[in-house]
Scaffold this active site. Structure first.
Site, PDB file in Angstrom:
ATOM      1  N   GLU A   1      -0.367   9.562   1.235  1.00 50.51           N
ATOM      2  CA  GLU A   1      -1.075  10.451   2.106  1.00 50.51           C
ATOM      3  C   GLU A   1      -1.306   9.974   3.661  1.00 50.51           C
ATOM      4  OE1 GLU A   1      -5.310  10.983   1.352  1.00 50.51           O
ATOM      5  OE2 GLU A   1      -4.980  12.929   1.866  1.00 50.51           O
ATOM      6  N   ASP A   2      -1.495   8.776   3.717  1.00 47.50           N
ATOM      7  CA  ASP A   2      -1.814   8.193   5.172  1.00 47.50           C
ATOM      8  C   ASP A   2      -0.739   8.297   6.313  1.00 47.50           C
ATOM      9  OD1 ASP A   2      -4.535   7.595   4.585  1.00 47.50           O
ATOM     10  OD2 ASP A   2      -3.718   5.943   3.167  1.00 47.50           O
TER      11      ASP A   2
ATOM     12  N   CYS B   1      -5.006  10.534  -1.903  1.00 43.90           N
ATOM     13  CA  CYS B   1      -4.273   9.461  -1.144  1.00 43.90           C
ATOM     14  C   CYS B   1      -2.787   9.175  -1.648  1.00 43.90           C
ATOM     15  CB  CYS B   1      -4.764   8.117  -1.445  1.00 43.90           C
ATOM     16  SG  CYS B   1      -6.532   7.986  -1.163  1.00 43.90           S
TER      17      CYS B   1
ATOM     18  N   HIS C   1     -12.209   6.535   4.427  1.00 40.27           N
ATOM     19  CA  HIS C   1     -11.559   7.572   5.157  1.00 40.27           C
ATOM     20  C   HIS C   1     -12.422   8.986   4.914  1.00 40.27           C
ATOM     21  CE1 HIS C   1      -7.318   5.828   4.457  1.00 40.27           C
ATOM     22  NE2 HIS C   1      -7.614   5.922   5.803  1.00 40.27           N
TER      23      HIS C   1
ATOM     24  N   ARG D   1      -9.908   3.556  11.074  1.00 35.11           N
ATOM     25  CA  ARG D   1      -8.349   3.767  11.008  1.00 35.11           C
ATOM     26  C   ARG D   1      -7.766   4.891  12.084  1.00 35.11           C
ATOM     27  NH1 ARG D   1      -6.224   1.795   6.071  1.00 35.11           N
ATOM     28  NH2 ARG D   1      -7.347  -0.231   5.661  1.00 35.11           N
TER      29      ARG D   1
ATOM     30  N   ARG E   1       0.410  -1.764   7.311  1.00 36.05           N
ATOM     31  CA  ARG E   1       1.098  -0.628   6.778  1.00 36.05           C
ATOM     32  C   ARG E   1       2.158  -0.033   7.747  1.00 36.05           C
ATOM     33  NH1 ARG E   1      -2.800   3.403   3.743  1.00 36.05           N
ATOM     34  NH2 ARG E   1      -0.740   3.922   2.935  1.00 36.05           N
TER      35      ARG E   1
ATOM     36  N   ASP F   1       0.901  -1.117  -0.087  1.00 34.93           N
ATOM     37  CA  ASP F   1      -0.099   0.035  -0.044  1.00 34.93           C
ATOM     38  C   ASP F   1       0.849   1.239  -0.087  1.00 34.93           C
ATOM     39  OD1 ASP F   1      -2.933  -0.480   0.343  1.00 34.93           O
ATOM     40  OD2 ASP F   1      -1.988  -2.082   1.837  1.00 34.93           O
TER      41      ASP F   1
END
Ligand code: CIR
Length: 253
Positions: free
Chosen positions: A66-67, A248, A161, A131, A86, A61
């Site tokens: 962005e995450d 993202c 999200h 999340r 992740r 991933d």
């Protein structure tokens, strides 16, 4: 959003193993890489300096960069991401951001994904999602307590999200899909609402007065254009299959 830099991360060959809810369609990794190149090219053409981190095959991933971090003013807050597979993606991003920003780190039991954080001027909307939890909201408040930001928690349901379904475009506008959170929180803004069947189009990026949307959402495109914005469409089909989209794929600051 006005910005100078965009951090992106290449698509790994392992990308088809990414976390995703609907596995019925196969991911074409070569096409994903091509779409990613086009994305980077578009950001460059819009005046951003694109900084690329190489892919890490251990993290399918990792292109959803962005995450991994949230940049607010001169601070970069490094995520403890909500999906265990992740964990570790953020290390290279932290190294890079440390050259530009003062680093803060979200620590357990707090978890947060950058896709849950929507900044609009001095308001920072943070989703309570699968999340991102309350502990993260508290840590964000602590890190930003001296910066006069207002942190606004937003409960979301039925979507990964907050930014999957809501983003700012232009000065006073937000583009959103209804039904995933209480959109009364945006009562001070002009709202453009995507038709139900075009929910995915709400994951848009606004850069230097242009609005980037996913290709194939003609009604949303028209609604945005009607308000006077220039729209650029991008094919991100392979990232949609991985539950990601335009926001993202970068951290813009
Ligand atoms: C994940 O489930 O974490 C990835 N497959 C998709 C992440 C998308 N990121 C985002 O919306 N900010």
């Amino acid at each position: 959003m006005e910005g100078r830099y965009a951090i992106v991360r290449d698509v790994p060959d392992t990308y088809p193993k990414c976390i995703r809810t609907n596995k019925s369609e196969e991911i074409d990794v070569e096409l994903a890489k091509k779409q990613h190149r086009m994305y980077c090219e578009t950001l460059t053409n819009l005046g951003l300096k694109v900084i690329k981190i190489p892919a890490d095959e251990r993290y399918p991933d990792c292109c959803f960069v962005e995450d991994t971090a949230i940049v607010v003013g001169n601070k970069a807050i490094i995520s403890n991401m909500g999906a265990p597979s992740r964990a570790g993606e953020e290390k290279k991003v932290k190294e890079l951001l440390a050259k530009y920003k003062k680093i803060f780190e979200i620590t357990p039991p707090a978890t947060i994904d950058g896709g849950d954080v929507l900044k609009i001027d001095k308001n920072i909307y943070i989703a309570l999602s699968e999340r991102t939890n309350e502990f993260a909201i508290q840590q964000m408040k602590n890190f930003l307590s001296k910066d006069s930001y207002k942190i606004i928690p937003v409960k979301i349901k039925g979507i990964l999200h907050l930014k999957s379904v809501c983003n700012r475009i232009g000065n006073d506008y937000v583009l959103l899909a209804k039904g995933y959170f209480d959109d009364e929180i945006f009562s001070g803004y002009k709202k453009i609402v995507t038709p139900k069947e075009e929910t995915y189009a709400a994951n848009c990026l606004s850069i230097n007065k242009k609005v980037l949307i996913a290709e194939g959402y003609p009604h949303t495109k028209k609604l945005i254009e009607r308000e006077g914005f220039d729209v650029i469409e991008m094919n991100v089909s392979e990232f949609k299959k991985g539950d990601g989209g335009l926001t993202c794929l970068s951290i813009i600051f």
